[in-house]
Design a protein around this motif. Structure first.
Motif, PDB file in Angstrom:
ATOM      1  N   LEU A   1       0.832  -1.208   0.000  1.00 51.11           N
ATOM      2  CA  LEU A   1       0.000   0.000   0.000  1.00 51.11           C
ATOM      3  C   LEU A   1       0.862   1.252   0.000  1.00 51.11           C
ATOM      4  O   LEU A   1       0.493   2.274  -0.599  1.00 51.11           O
TER       5      LEU A   1
ATOM      6  N   ILE B   1      -5.578   1.289   4.470  1.00 53.94           N
ATOM      7  CA  ILE B   1      -6.095   2.471   3.771  1.00 53.94           C
ATOM      8  C   ILE B   1      -6.501   3.555   4.752  1.00 53.94           C
ATOM      9  O   ILE B   1      -6.154   4.732   4.589  1.00 53.94           O
TER      10      ILE B   1
ATOM     11  N   THR C   1      -3.552   5.554   6.661  1.00 57.73           N
ATOM     12  CA  THR C   1      -2.501   6.227   5.894  1.00 57.73           C
ATOM     13  C   THR C   1      -2.453   7.701   6.242  1.00 57.73           C
ATOM     14  O   THR C   1      -3.455   8.403   6.169  1.00 57.73           O
TER      15      THR C   1
ATOM     16  N   VAL D   1      -5.317   7.636  -1.933  1.00 56.77           N
ATOM     17  CA  VAL D   1      -5.932   7.126  -0.704  1.00 56.77           C
ATOM     18  C   VAL D   1      -7.452   7.171  -0.814  1.00 56.77           C
ATOM     19  O   VAL D   1      -8.149   6.213  -0.458  1.00 56.77           O
TER      20      VAL D   1
ATOM     21  N   ALA E   1      -8.758   4.526  -3.226  1.00 59.44           N
ATOM     22  CA  ALA E   1      -8.672   3.188  -2.651  1.00 59.44           C
ATOM     23  C   ALA E   1      -9.799   2.965  -1.647  1.00 59.44           C
ATOM     24  O   ALA E   1     -10.445   1.904  -1.633  1.00 59.44           O
ATOM     25  N   ALA E   2     -10.066   3.982  -0.825  1.00 60.03           N
ATOM     26  CA  ALA E   2     -11.140   3.863   0.163  1.00 60.03           C
ATOM     27  C   ALA E   2     -12.498   3.709  -0.515  1.00 60.03           C
ATOM     28  O   ALA E   2     -13.316   2.870  -0.109  1.00 60.03           O
TER      29      ALA E   2
END
Length: 816
Positions: free
Chosen positions: A210, A260, A263, A273, A276-277
């Motif tokens: 990640l 996630i 981060t 980020v 991805a979330a």
């Protein structure tokens, strides 16, 4: 849900979801003969321990058919042998091709040889070790990332070999991010490698992988972030999370979501980020809808939403909503909006609501920026707006998903608190005012640049749809008993004013638009202050007749009737005002509405002119007023100018239907015996006389047929005949006298036709008060007309007859 079986090649699936049709893979394919020949030449290369240009061409031939190519274990063994041969000197450009062919083998082989798979790992490890630094070009690194990720996902790979692959994978990212960043076209391959690695790894590698995903765009020398990258990240994580969900790997989901949501390193790219979330949220939202919810869902959802909210709050604090001056902030705002549009329902919070509003106004529909640059364009400045730039925006994934983003925005709005609802409402209403002013200006200065103007209007048309959908949500959730009548009226007025500003861009009839207007009008009709507020928001007469101030206008001639943007807005007011006319005080109507109403009665567009007549009719027929005497006096005053204005432009501009409705209204609703009614009738008769005289010289046979004829003179006479049954009994004698003067001067054909009309009218009348008078008048009129028969054959004699004393006004009056 994104299933891992959707595509053998994850990078191709990511490309299909990034809003772009571009692909780095060759579109051509080689024949079966060429493929067989290519493998044969590569075998020769290994046997002869030499690698020539034709062997490089063989690799390219094979890769040109990647989609259809099957690399079996023997071919894979050949490739591995060539790569591991100490006696072969391979050119640098061949390594990416070898790695890609091995990747095709790994992904397409249902049961690859375990020994062969394990033999590939040390070869790759040696190839990518420090002694081969000279070979690690950007394309080699990207292809190696893709291959290592795919290898780590192979079921027959041992845990020790998998760790070797993942260590190599993470090391490549940590040491070669600049090389990865320099190969923009291979970003999907890099992301696909990350996806494979995440799907195969245990928790010990999640953080490092990640970190590679979030950190590569945040480092100097990394790739330049783009919206397409953000969308690929969203669907990459969706792909990974879907695999975990399908296999019920709760621990992996938890580790993924924790990685996630926690981060926070400064060099992490926030857009990555966020995407991805939202990718995980998209997976869970779809799992819930399919009754496949996982136990971990409620906890991770909250953590992911809070992570997105934190990014959004930080962005809003830095930019205040306007991100157009900073490419990174602009990218982040676009990705937040696209992520929320694709993820499904997300808990409402103020930062997300404001981010979506800002994205719509500054990124998806950046009309204010476009208008400012369009002015620069007309002035010849290099910063001006170009046609290609608008077309690119129209083709962008952001613009194409405007509807989904608007929906997400409205969902956030519905659940927001009252304070934040008010904030975004002000954003949207102010935006409507700005695009009205801006488009009114550019539509004038871009005359002759039709392509640019047309594309600008395409953006504005979609902005109109956004405003309508949002206004519908506002009306639905604000106009209820929870709020005071004053609050409801204020919101209703602002919606109406905003709709007037964007009316020019309405190209179709929308149910949401109609329903919203109906809903807010009801609220406005019940409140006099709201009616006054709405009416007073209309542009003043002075502003309507002059151009909008702009340095770009120069000495261009401005004509108010050709200002289509302004006309559309005024037409909206002209249509709405009659619905609330009862609540508009006379002084307000006189000061604000009447000047505009009379101005637009002279508009060459019949639809606009008719709407102006409708406003006059509505006011004349209105009855409620705190001071009824003043209102009645104003009505009479307006009639005099109304008749002048209507008749001076008839038949050229004034629509007969509009004028007829106005005349009918004033004779019905003005007090009996009103001087204004006498003036109206006298003016109509004069106009009919003049039109008949002009028509007689142009067409001597115009009276041969009455029905279906569109002659303007006949229409005015018809209107006068219609008034016989409408005017009050005090006015009727004057009307009959003036009609008699008019009719006896007509040619014989005209007299007969008009008399027939009057006969029918009197015969059908059931008015016992006026019918005896009309019968007597008709008999006298028929006698007068019969006395003129002999003079009709000679036009000169007829003219003399009409002017003789026997047909003088006094004699006609006496006989009637």
């Amino acid at each position: 849900m994104a299933k891992q079986s959707q595509s053998l090649f994850l990078e191709e699936w990511l490309r299909s979801n990034n809003g772009s049709s571009s692909s780095s893979n060759p579109s051509s394919s080689s024949s079966a003969r060429a493929i067989i020949q290519a493998w044969a030449e590569l075998r020769d290369s290994l046997q002869l321990q030499t690698f020539k240009p034709n062997h490089l061409q063989s690799l390219q031939t094979l890769l040109s058919s990647q989609t259809f190519l099957h690399v079996a274990d023997p071919q894979a063994k050949l490739l591995i042998s060539i790569l591991s041969s100490p006696n072969l000197s391979l050119p640098p450009q061949s390594y990416p091709l070898f790695l890609r062919l091995l990747y095709v083998w790994v992904r397409k082989s249902s049961k690859p040889s375990s020994s062969l798979i394990h033999s590939a790992v040390p070869v790759l490890s040696r190839l990518l070790s420090t002694q081969f630094d000279a070979l690690k070009t950007s394309s080699v690194v990207c292809e190696a990332v893709l291959l290592l990720g795919a290898l780590s996902l192979v079921p027959v790979l041992s845990e020790s070999s998998k760790r070797v692959c993942l260590e190599l994978f993470c090391g490549l990212f940590e040491e070669n991010y600049q090389a990865i960043g320099s190969c923009e076209g291979l970003v999907p391959e890099v992301l696909a490698g990350i996806g494979y690695a995440l799907s195969s790894s245990e928790s010990v590698y999640f953080a490092r992988i990640l970190n590679s995903l979030f950190g590569i765009w945040g480092k100097e020398g990394g790739p330049c972030g783009r919206v397409s990258h953000g969308l690929m990240i969203l669907h990459l994580i969706e792909w990974v999370a879907s695999g975990f969900a399908n296999s019920r790997s709760v621990n992996k989901i938890e580790f993924l979501c924790r990685g996630i949501s926690e981060t926070s390193k400064p060099n992490y790219a926030p857009f990555a980020v966020v995407m991805a979330a939202t990718g995980v949220l998209r997976t869970f939202n779809r799992s819930v809808s399919s009754s496949k919810s996982l136990e971990i869902y409620p906890q991770v959802r909250i953590s992911l939403e809070k992570r997105i909210e934190a990014v959004a709050r930080d962005l809003m604090s830095k930019t205040g909503g306007n991100s157009s001056n900073d490419p990174e902030n602009s990218l982040l705002l676009q990705c937040i909006s696209l992520g929320l549009a694709r993820s499904g329902p997300v808990s409402s919070c103020a930062p997300l609501l404001k981010c979506l509003a800002s994205a719509l106004l500054f990124e998806i529909f950046p009309l204010r920026l476009f208008y400012a640059r369009a002015v620069e364009y007309t002035l010849g400045n290099s910063a001006g707006l170009g046609l290609n730039e608008i077309k690119e925006h129209l083709d962008s994934v952001l613009f194409k998903e405007a509807g989904a983003i608007t929906s997400a925005f409205c969902n956030q709005y519905v659940s927001a608190d009252e304070e934040n609802k008010g904030v975004v409402e002000n954003f949207i209403w102010g935006y409507c005012q700005d695009i009205y002013s801006g488009h009114r200006q550019v539509s004038f200065i871009l005359k002759g640049v039709e392509d640019l103007l047309r594309d600008l209007e395409k953006v504005a048309e979609n902005a109109f749809l956004m405003v309508v959908v949002f206004a519908s949500a506002v009306a639905k959730h604000r106009l209820n008993s929870k709020f005071s009548q004053e609050t409801q009226s204020e919101i209703s007025v602002r919606i109406l004013v905003s709709f007037s500003c964007v009316e020019y861009f309405r190209r179709i009839r929308l149910p949401e638009y109609t329903d919203a207007i109906r809903g807010v009008i009801v609220s406005v009709q019940e409140n006099e202050s709201a009616c006054v507020s709405f009416v007073e928001s209309m542009p003043s007469y002075v502003d309507l007749a002059k151009p909008q101030d702009s340095s770009g206008l120069g000495k261009m001639k401005y004509t108010w009737s050709k200002d289509d943007v302004q006309t559309a807005r005024i037409l909206f007011y002209l249509r709405v005002i009659p619905t609330c006319i009862e609540r508009v005080p006379g002084p307000v109507f006189k000061k604000v509405v009447a000047p505009t109403m009379f101005l637009y009665m002279g508009h060459p567009n019949g639809k606009v002119a008719r709407a102006s007549h409708s406003v006059f009719v509505a006011f004349i027929s209105s009855v409620k007023d705190s001071n009824q005497d003043d209102r009645e006096l104003l009505k009479e005053q307006l009639v005099f100018y109304y008749i002048q204005r209507a008749l001076e432009a008839y038949p050229g501009i004034t629509p007969f239907e509009g004028m007829a409705s106005g005349v009918a209204a004033l004779v019905r609703y003005l007090p009996a015996g009103s001087p204004a009614i006498f003036y109206c009738i006298h003016s109509l008769v004069e106009k009919a006389n003049r039109l008949c005289s002009e028509a007689k010289t142009q067409d001597a046979d115009m009276w041969k047929n009455w029905q279906g004829d569109s002659e303007s003179s006949k229409k005015v006479i018809e209107l006068l005949l219609r008034l016989i049954s409408l005017v009050d009994i005090q006015v009727l004698p004057s009307l009959m006298k003036l009609l008699a003067q008019l009719i006896v001067q007509l040619p014989k054909d005209g007299q007969n036709i008009v008399l027939d009309e009057i006969y029918s009218l009197v015969a059908d009348s059931d008015d016992v008060t006026r019918k005896p008078t009309l019968v007597s008048w008709l008999q006298s009129l028929s006698y007068l007309c019969s006395q003129t028969t002999e003079g009709e054959k000679n036009e000169g004699n007829a003219a003399a007859a009409w002017s003789s004393d026997t047909l003088s006004l006094n004699r006609i009056s006496a006989r009637l």
